[in-house]
Design an enzyme around this catalytic site. Structure first.
Site, short mmCIF file in Angstrom:
data_model
loop_
_atom_site.label_atom_id
_atom_site.label_comp_id
_atom_site.label_asym_id
_atom_site.label_seq_id
_atom_site.Cartn_x
_atom_site.Cartn_y
_atom_site.Cartn_z
N ARG A 1 -19.35 74.64 44.55
CA ARG A 1 -19.75 75.84 43.81
C ARG A 1 -20.73 76.66 44.62
O ARG A 1 -21.75 76.15 45.08
CB ARG A 1 -20.39 75.42 42.48
CG ARG A 1 -21.02 76.55 41.68
CD ARG A 1 -19.99 77.44 41.03
NE ARG A 1 -20.61 78.30 40.04
CZ ARG A 1 -19.95 79.25 39.36
NH1 ARG A 1 -18.64 79.41 39.58
NH2 ARG A 1 -20.57 80.00 38.47
N GLU B 1 -25.96 47.04 20.67
CA GLU B 1 -26.36 45.75 21.22
C GLU B 1 -27.85 45.72 21.57
O GLU B 1 -28.27 45.15 22.58
CB GLU B 1 -25.51 45.39 22.44
CG GLU B 1 -24.07 45.09 22.03
CD GLU B 1 -23.33 44.29 23.08
OE1 GLU B 1 -23.87 43.28 23.54
OE2 GLU B 1 -22.21 44.68 23.41
#
Length: 408
Positions: free
Chosen positions: A292, A388
């Site tokens: 870019r 978790e």
């Protein structure tokens, strides 16, 4: 004991490249579609089964890798492909770990194959621990299991939540209270076989991220299972409960419970999932920054962008090393004296959230659209600091371990 090395061996490299190819060729092209559909990607799971990735044999080979790196390596590559689809592929593994950590050899041989099915008829499994009022606070669990001695059956009642594959699983592994007076030490794990009456799916959750993975409540209404479905067997449970009661009378001491045993075994693997997602976002950002152009030059020439990329890569590599260390320690029987498993999950999870956010920033407006995958990756990464064990719980575990304070 396997010698520690930073270099993957030839066999591990071959498996890694094979998994990477599957992630690139099969998972990634399907990622956006199944994220939008918010449905279990059964065709992708079946493809994984056909090539041998979704199978007991593959899981066992990686689980028993003497270096400990098989599972984290596999997780990183699959989640590099897409977190939602990868979780649908590996979600059964948490239930399998629950059986491996707590079950007898007979139970392992009987139930784990039924969790996977085969390439022509794939199945999934669910590990059910969290509840509406008991997520991180496992001591507040309310699901009860009562033993009917006359029939040698256990009767389970309660509601589980946030269960990956909950309700659609062929086999459910459920953690329940067998002795309320012992708190988290009075828990046990049970197999709920396919077709058991009284088990039903509750609410299916519409999620911020990992939307290709099925998450739902599981309702247990007078669910009866044979005594043989108690993981580890009743004799072992009675011995453990007796020790816990004796320790309580002596002033208390840590006794590992069924849910914690499963989570301890899986936390480095979750860290590896986070590393895979972070790495994927970093690679998109790096490619974008080098191609870019703004003001006639690639945006990577701007120090603000270059420094972000440097920090992203450094954090990813550090997270991977923490995951590898914990995985090596676990397979070689090294105790987590400083909560190294929680350390790996904490740092990798926080890294995934930060890196995916930085990737969006580097892509600018493009990063905020669904035309580029970093938007989805950022949504997916949010789960790693939650499931978790939240990041806050990981810090609590680490601090209490360092201080020698019991983890309840």
């Amino acid at each position: 004991m396997a010698e520690f090395t930073m270099e993957l061996n030839d066999e591990q490299k071959e498996v890694r490249d094979w998994l990477h190819g599957f992630a690139a060729d099969v998972i990634r092209p399907a990622a956006a579609e199944w994220d939008e559909r918010e449905e279990t990607p059964w065709p992708v799971i079946q493809e994984a089964a056909k090539v041998g990735i979704y199978s007991l044999d593959f899981y066992a080979q990686q689980y028993f890798d003497p270096t400990g790196l098989g599972i984290p390596m596999a997780m990183e590559e699959l989640f590099w492909g897409d977190a939602g689809i990868a979780l649908s592929i590996v979600g059964t593994g948490l239930a399998a770990v629950g059986v491996l950590a707590n079950g007898t050899e007979e139970q392992i041989g009987t139930w784990i194959p039924q969790m996977y099915g085969d390439a022509n008829d794939v199945k999934v499994a669910a590990f059910c621990s969290s509840e509406p009022d008991a997520g991180s606070d496992v001591a507040s669990m309310r699901t009860r299991a009562v033993y009917d001695e006359a029939k040698d059956e256990w009767v389970l009642n309660g509601t589980k939540t946030w269960a990956t594959n909950g309700g659609i699983a062929n086999v459910h592994v459920v953690v329940a209270v067998v002795d309320p007076e012992l708190g988290s030490k009075g828990h046990a794990s049970f197999i709920i076989p396919p077709g058991t009456e009284g088990l039903s799916q509750g609410q299916k959750f519409k999620k911020h991220g990992i939307r290709a993975s099925h998450t739902a409540e599981v309702v247990l209404d007078n669910v009866r299972v044979p005594g043989s479905c108690l993981l580890g067997g009743k004799e072992k449970l009675d011995e453990r409960l007796a020790r816990a009661r004796e320790k309580a009378r002596q002033g208390g001491e840590r006794v590992k419970n069924a849910a914690m045993a499963t989570f301890e075994a899986s936390r480095p693997a979750v860290g590896a999932m986070a590393v895979g997602t972070a790495r994927a976002a970093y690679e998109v950002a790096l490619d974008y920054a080098t191609t870019r152009e703004q003001f006639g030059r690639p945006i990577v020439d701007n120090q603000g962008v270059a420094f972000q990329l440097a920090d992203m890569r450094t954090s990813i590599d550090a997270a991977r090393l923490l995951v590898w260390r914990a995985s090596w320690m676990a397979v070689n029987g090294k105790p987590f004296t400083a909560a190294e498993g929680s350390m790996s999950k904490l740092f990798a999870s926080e890294t995934a959230k930060k890196v995916t956010g930085q990737a969006i920033q580097i892509l600018g407006g493009n990063g905020y659209t669904r035309e580029y995958p970093v938007e989805r990756m950022h949504r997916d990464a949010a789960i790693y600091t939650i499931f978790e064990g939240t990041s806050e719980i990981q810090r609590l575990v680490i601090a209490r371990t360092l201080a020698g304070v019991p983890i309840r």
